[in-house]
Design an enzyme around this catalytic site. Structure first.
Site, PDB file in Angstrom:
ATOM      1  N   LYS A  41       0.812  -1.218   0.000  1.00 30.04           N
ATOM      2  CA  LYS A  41       0.000   0.000   0.000  1.00 30.04           C
ATOM      3  C   LYS A  41       0.846   1.271   0.000  1.00 30.04           C
ATOM      4  CE  LYS A  41      -4.140  -1.931   0.162  1.00 30.04           C
ATOM      5  NZ  LYS A  41      -5.120  -1.782  -0.944  1.00 30.04           N
ATOM      6  N   GLU A  67     -10.224   5.287   2.709  1.00 29.96           N
ATOM      7  CA  GLU A  67     -11.001   4.158   3.217  1.00 29.96           C
ATOM      8  C   GLU A  67     -10.012   3.044   3.519  1.00 29.96           C
ATOM      9  OE1 GLU A  67      -9.503   2.590  -0.226  1.00 29.96           O
ATOM     10  OE2 GLU A  67     -10.438   4.573  -0.054  1.00 29.96           O
ATOM     11  N   SER A  72       1.653  -9.704  -0.739  1.00 33.47           N
ATOM     12  CA  SER A  72       1.274  -8.290  -0.679  1.00 33.47           C
ATOM     13  C   SER A  72       1.430  -7.677   0.698  1.00 33.47           C
ATOM     14  CB  SER A  72      -0.171  -8.128  -1.155  1.00 33.47           C
ATOM     15  OG  SER A  72      -1.039  -8.929  -0.373  1.00 33.47           O
TER      16      SER A  72
END
Length: 394
Positions: free
Chosen positions: A97, A119, A380
């Protein structure tokens, strides 16, 4: 026809953000000017070597890029394949991210915005947003479903420690879908000083394209690393988990023009590509879980970051083309994959990432991945945030 040999060019979507019949911009009139402003700013920044230099430096000295490509030696030997792990779990904040958030936060700063709005589901995007806001001297407001707050207490605490305001969302299923809705509504009332830092390849144009471009660093790095690590240079399979799908979109971007077989792995209870129909959600057209009346259905996944009833429009497009394939795994398979990777390689991955691991384990057993194949798998995120869930289920 072998669609893997097709020349698929998805560098920039057509028209107003169209990937085939998907994508676009379906927002209230009050947000059209804001989306236009973001698109103009991104195009200008993405053509500016100074912006790239600033972002590349932060990715290197702050986020810790390039992330490692780790051979999974013991698991490879057990499975009879060569398994390489792209370690986004080693990036600062613990997931991929940060790649996208640093890009968007720099863009927001360039636009003169003072606040980041976001969000989050699993909390990793919220943590990354809070981190970038602290780094750049901005404030951050993060919307998070009440249910996700309960199962991701550690990440909520991290966000607050970094100075972010975490707003509980109590409507609907109280998960990522509802957090997205509230963040968009909040953006409408604060476009003057607020920037919506969307966490995945979804939302109205230019977000699906822009987020993929910020995440393609994963695939570009992995392609260079695979060329050094593998005799064939390109892996036979490129695998990543898919919710909204930003880690997969970034990974696939590095290999879409190669013969590699691209595989996205969805949760069985949130399989928008495998079980959805075309529809509109959060300002874009994609494949969406819905009932016979067209009402959005609730998704379910053991992984909060994949608990979403839609999917990024580029993934829907790649699925229609046949250039990427999408499979589902169950929560039970995911839990087994977490344990097996941990005990074979000493790596505790996030529940989201474990979806990709679970598919590889099953695909080898079923013969879908032949013996001797080379497989690149994007991890991830790391599993720290999921320890409470794993403790309860164990």
């Amino acid at each position: 026809m072998d669609t893997r040999s097709m020349a698929v060019d998805v560098r920039e979507p057509a028209g107003l953000g169209r990937f085939g019949e998907y994508g676009g911009r379906f927002v209230p009139e009050s947000l059209i000017a804001a989306c236009d402003e973001v698109e103009r700013a991104f195009r200008d920044a993405w053509a500016d070597p100074l912006f790239h230099g600033q972002l590349d430096r932060l990715l290197a000295v702050y986020a810790g890029r390039p992330t490692a490509l780790t051979p999974a030696w013991r698991l490879s030997a057990e499975l009879g394949i060569t398994l390489l792990l792209k370690r986004e779990d080693l990036a600062h904040t613990g997931s991929h991210k940060i790649n996208n958030v640093l890009g968007q936060a720099l863009l927001a700063k360039r636009m003169g915005k003072r606040r980041l709005i976001a969000e989050t589901g699993a909390g990793q995007h919220g943590v990354a947003t809070a981190t970038a806001a602290a780094l750049l001297g901005m404030s951050a407001t993060v919307f998070m479903g009440e249910r996700d707050i309960e199962r991701q207490e550690l990440n909520v605490f991290r966000m607050r420690m970094l100075g972010a305001e975490v707003v509980p969302v109590r409507s609907g299923s109280r998960t990522l879908k509802d957090a997205c809705s509230e963040a968009l509504r909040h953006w409408v009332s604060s476009v003057e000083d607020g920037y919506y830092c969307l966490g995945s390849v979804m939302g109205p144009h230019p977000y699906p394209w822009m987020v993929r471009e910020f995440q393609r660093v994963i695939g570009d790095e992995a392609r260079t690393q695979c060329a050094t690590e593998l005799r064939t240079a390109t892996p036979d399979f490129v695998v990543a988990c898919v919710g909204g799908g930003s880690n997969a979109a970034g990974t696939f971007a590095g290999f879409v023009d190669t013969p590699a077989r691209l595989v996205g792995v969805e949760p069985e209870g949130g399989a928008a590509i495998n079980s959805g129909l075309p529809g509109i959600l959060h300002g874009f057209r994609t494949k969406v879980l819905q009932d016979e009346h067209g009402q959005i259905s609730e998704a379910h996944s053991i992984a909060a970051g994949l608990d979403y009833p839609g999917v990024g429009p580029e993934h829907a497009y790649l699925a229609d083309l046949g250039r990427a394939e999408y499979f589902t795994v169950t929560d039970a398979e995911v839990l087994d994959a977490v344990r097996r990777l941990a005990r074979a390689e000493g790596i505790l991955c996030a529940l989201e990432s474990a979806h990709a691991v679970a598919w590889v384990l099953r695909a080898v057993e079923d013969g879908e991945i032949p013996a001797g194949s080379t497989v690149l798998l994007t991890l991830s995120g790391r599993g720290d945030k999921d320890m409470q869930t794993l403790m309860e289920l164990s």
